[in-house]
Design a protein around this motif. Structure first.
Motif, PDB file in Angstrom:
ATOM      1  N   GLY A  40       0.777  -1.238   0.000  1.00 14.15           N
ATOM      2  CA  GLY A  40       0.000   0.000   0.000  1.00 14.15           C
ATOM      3  C   GLY A  40       0.804   1.282   0.000  1.00 14.15           C
ATOM      4  N   THR A  41       2.127   1.186  -0.128  1.00 14.61           N
ATOM      5  CA  THR A  41       2.959   2.390  -0.149  1.00 14.61           C
ATOM      6  C   THR A  41       3.094   2.928  -1.572  1.00 14.61           C
ATOM      7  N   ASP A  42       3.544   4.173  -1.680  1.00  9.17           N
ATOM      8  CA  ASP A  42       3.746   4.783  -2.997  1.00  9.17           C
ATOM      9  C   ASP A  42       4.975   4.213  -3.687  1.00  9.17           C
ATOM     10  N   TYR A  43       6.049   4.060  -2.935  1.00  6.53           N
ATOM     11  CA  TYR A  43       7.316   3.564  -3.472  1.00  6.53           C
ATOM     12  C   TYR A  43       8.040   2.770  -2.387  1.00  6.53           C
ATOM     13  N   SER A  44       9.075   2.065  -2.817  1.00  2.00           N
ATOM     14  CA  SER A  44       9.966   1.393  -1.878  1.00  2.00           C
ATOM     15  C   SER A  44      11.372   1.956  -2.029  1.00  2.00           C
ATOM     16  N   MET A  45      12.146   1.856  -0.973  1.00  5.39           N
ATOM     17  CA  MET A  45      13.508   2.385  -0.946  1.00  5.39           C
ATOM     18  C   MET A  45      14.470   1.277  -0.536  1.00  5.39           C
ATOM     19  N   ARG A  46      15.536   1.132  -1.304  1.00  7.01           N
ATOM     20  CA  ARG A  46      16.648   0.287  -0.877  1.00  7.01           C
ATOM     21  C   ARG A  46      17.941   1.068  -1.062  1.00  7.01           C
ATOM     22  N   ILE A  47      18.933   0.720  -0.265  1.00  3.52           N
ATOM     23  CA  ILE A  47      20.197   1.453  -0.251  1.00  3.52           C
ATOM     24  C   ILE A  47      21.355   0.468  -0.201  1.00  3.52           C
ATOM     25  N   PHE A  48      22.408   0.790  -0.926  1.00  3.36           N
ATOM     26  CA  PHE A  48      23.694   0.143  -0.718  1.00  3.36           C
ATOM     27  C   PHE A  48      24.659   1.212  -0.222  1.00  3.36           C
ATOM     28  N   ASN A  49      25.323   0.930   0.904  1.00  2.00           N
ATOM     29  CA  ASN A  49      26.348   1.840   1.404  1.00  2.00           C
ATOM     30  C   ASN A  49      27.570   1.816   0.491  1.00  2.00           C
ATOM     31  N   SER A  50      28.489   2.712   0.764  1.00  2.00           N
ATOM     32  CA  SER A  50      29.699   2.787  -0.061  1.00  2.00           C
ATOM     33  C   SER A  50      30.582   1.552   0.080  1.00  2.00           C
ATOM     34  N   ASP A  51      30.364   0.738   1.130  1.00  2.00           N
ATOM     35  CA  ASP A  51      31.120  -0.504   1.266  1.00  2.00           C
ATOM     36  C   ASP A  51      30.348  -1.713   0.742  1.00  2.00           C
ATOM     37  N   GLY A  52      29.166  -1.461   0.132  1.00  2.00           N
ATOM     38  CA  GLY A  52      28.363  -2.528  -0.432  1.00  2.00           C
ATOM     39  C   GLY A  52      27.346  -3.123   0.515  1.00  2.00           C
ATOM     40  N   SER A  53      27.400  -2.788   1.795  1.00  2.00           N
ATOM     41  CA  SER A  53      26.425  -3.308   2.754  1.00  2.00           C
ATOM     42  C   SER A  53      25.085  -2.596   2.565  1.00  2.00           C
ATOM     43  N   GLU A  54      24.038  -3.208   3.087  1.00  2.00           N
ATOM     44  CA  GLU A  54      22.691  -2.642   2.915  1.00  2.00           C
ATOM     45  C   GLU A  54      22.093  -2.271   4.261  1.00  2.00           C
ATOM     46  N   PRO A  55      21.936  -0.990   4.537  1.00  7.63           N
ATOM     47  CA  PRO A  55      21.311  -0.569   5.794  1.00  7.63           C
ATOM     48  C   PRO A  55      19.788  -0.647   5.697  1.00  7.63           C
ATOM     49  N   GLU A  56      19.157  -0.599   6.861  1.00  8.25           N
ATOM     50  CA  GLU A  56      17.695  -0.653   6.881  1.00  8.25           C
ATOM     51  C   GLU A  56      17.064   0.646   6.385  1.00  8.25           C
ATOM     52  N   MET A  57      17.701   1.763   6.697  1.00 13.93           N
ATOM     53  CA  MET A  57      17.126   3.065   6.381  1.00 13.93           C
ATOM     54  C   MET A  57      18.208   4.115   6.410  1.00 13.93           C
ATOM     55  N   CYS A  58      17.908   5.291   5.900  1.00 15.48           N
ATOM     56  CA  CYS A  58      18.832   6.420   5.941  1.00 15.48           C
ATOM     57  C   CYS A  58      18.013   7.700   5.976  1.00 15.48           C
ATOM     58  N   GLY A  59      18.215   8.502   7.013  1.00 21.02           N
ATOM     59  CA  GLY A  59      17.422   9.717   7.187  1.00 21.02           C
ATOM     60  C   GLY A  59      17.681  10.775   6.135  1.00 21.02           C
ATOM     61  N   ASN A  60      18.955  11.108   5.911  1.00 19.24           N
ATOM     62  CA  ASN A  60      19.260  12.071   4.853  1.00 19.24           C
ATOM     63  C   ASN A  60      18.891  11.499   3.484  1.00 19.24           C
ATOM     64  N   GLY A  61      19.094  10.193   3.330  1.00 20.61           N
ATOM     65  CA  GLY A  61      18.797   9.544   2.069  1.00 20.61           C
ATOM     66  C   GLY A  61      17.328   9.575   1.715  1.00 20.61           C
ATOM     67  N   ILE A  62      16.450   9.417   2.701  1.00 20.54           N
ATOM     68  CA  ILE A  62      15.025   9.394   2.375  1.00 20.54           C
ATOM     69  C   ILE A  62      14.516  10.790   2.023  1.00 20.54           C
ATOM     70  N   ARG A  63      15.148  11.832   2.566  1.00 18.33           N
ATOM     71  CA  ARG A  63      14.791  13.184   2.121  1.00 18.33           C
ATOM     72  C   ARG A  63      15.201  13.366   0.660  1.00 18.33           C
TER      73      ARG A  63
END
Length: 281
Positions: free
Chosen positions: A57-80
């Motif tokens: 039911g969301t508008d979009y989904s967000m995924r992130i890869f950090n600069s070391d290739g790991s995947e965090p759960e979320m990012c505050g600056n990133g979601i803005r």
């Protein structure tokens, strides 16, 4: 393969944004993300963010890869940055508010029309098992708990904003040898999934200075979830008010830990840097 990208930053915490709305699978691998984030051999960024189709039911989904290739759960600056990216993609049909699915749950950013984005970051998690950390019993909070790092005992408060944070209050953030001590916190055995670490100096009860070592990215100019966690920790330890300006090396965020609904609200900028195309090897 050639991909289009757009680069944004939130207070110098910079990201490569990729329009991935036609497929649930990121079009860039974690290994390729490392290449893209390299500041000498790639575009240069703290992470790669994918705008994916929404789910549940969301508008979009967000995924992130950090600069070391790991995947965090979320990012505050990133979601803005993602909210601004989506608004720019949608043009005349853009919304002012989005429901975005993340690995940390549904996050709701709202574009304020003044170059800033206000984000409902949700309710912080405080039990040790939720962080996770072994600094306290699983069903207890780790607040002002002693932790030895680099032959020094630090008073640490642990908060999860969907990702783990260890916050410690210091007299002078500028004096912290972040390059050497940050990795020791991140990889300390009491944090089984590693941790982000925030060093906080209380200037006034409504004004904090912060330096951060981010899990998977190292020293960054800003960390949105970290600023939120810092204010939560400050309230829990009696160091600050519920509404604070948090000064980071890249600029300031406005953080509110609401007494009414116990949710954390973050307001800060998201700025376009440049767009381009790059061929991936």
């Amino acid at each position: 393969m050639e991909i289009e990208f757009t680069k944004y930053h939130g207070l110098g915490n910079d990201f490569i944004l990729i329009d991935n709305r036609t497929d649930r699978k990121p079009m860039v691998t974690s290994e390729q993300a490392i290449q893209l984030c390299s500041r000498h051999f790639g575009i240069g960024a703290d992470g790669v963010i994918f705008a994916l189709p929404g789910q549940d039911g969301t508008d979009y989904s967000m995924r992130i890869f950090n600069s070391d290739g790991s995947e965090p759960e979320m990012c505050g600056n990133g979601i803005r940055c993602l909210a601004q990216f989506l608004s720019d993609l949608e043009g005349d049909n853009a919304k002012t508010q989005y429901r975005i699915h993340t690995l940390a749950g549904v996050i709701i950013p709202k574009l304020e029309g003044n170059g800033k984005v206000r984000v409902d970051m949700g309710i912080p998690l405080l039990m040790a098992a939720q962080i996770p950390t072994t600094l306290a019993a699983a069903d207890e909070k780790a607040i002002n708990t002693p932790l030895e790092v680099a032959l020094q005992v630090w008073q640490v408060t642990c908060v999860s904003m969907g990702n783990p944070h260890a916050i410690t209050f210091v007299e002078d953030v500028a004096a912290i040898p972040l390059e050497t001590i940050g990795p020791l916190f991140e990889h300390h055995p009491v944090f089984p999934q590693r941790t982000n670490t925030e060093f906080i100096q209380v200037v006034r009860r409504d004004y904090l200075k912060m330096r951060v070592w981010e899990r998977g990215a190292g020293i960054t100019l800003a960390c949105g979830t970290g600023a939120c966690a810092a204010v939560v920790a400050g309230v829990l330890t009696g160091n600050c008010d519920r509404a604070c300006t948090v000064e980071l090396p890249g600029g300031c965020l406005e953080i509110e830990f609401s007494e009414v609904d116990q949710r954390v609200y973050m307001t800060g900028p998201a700025e376009l840097v440049f767009t381009g195309n790059i061929s991936l090897i």
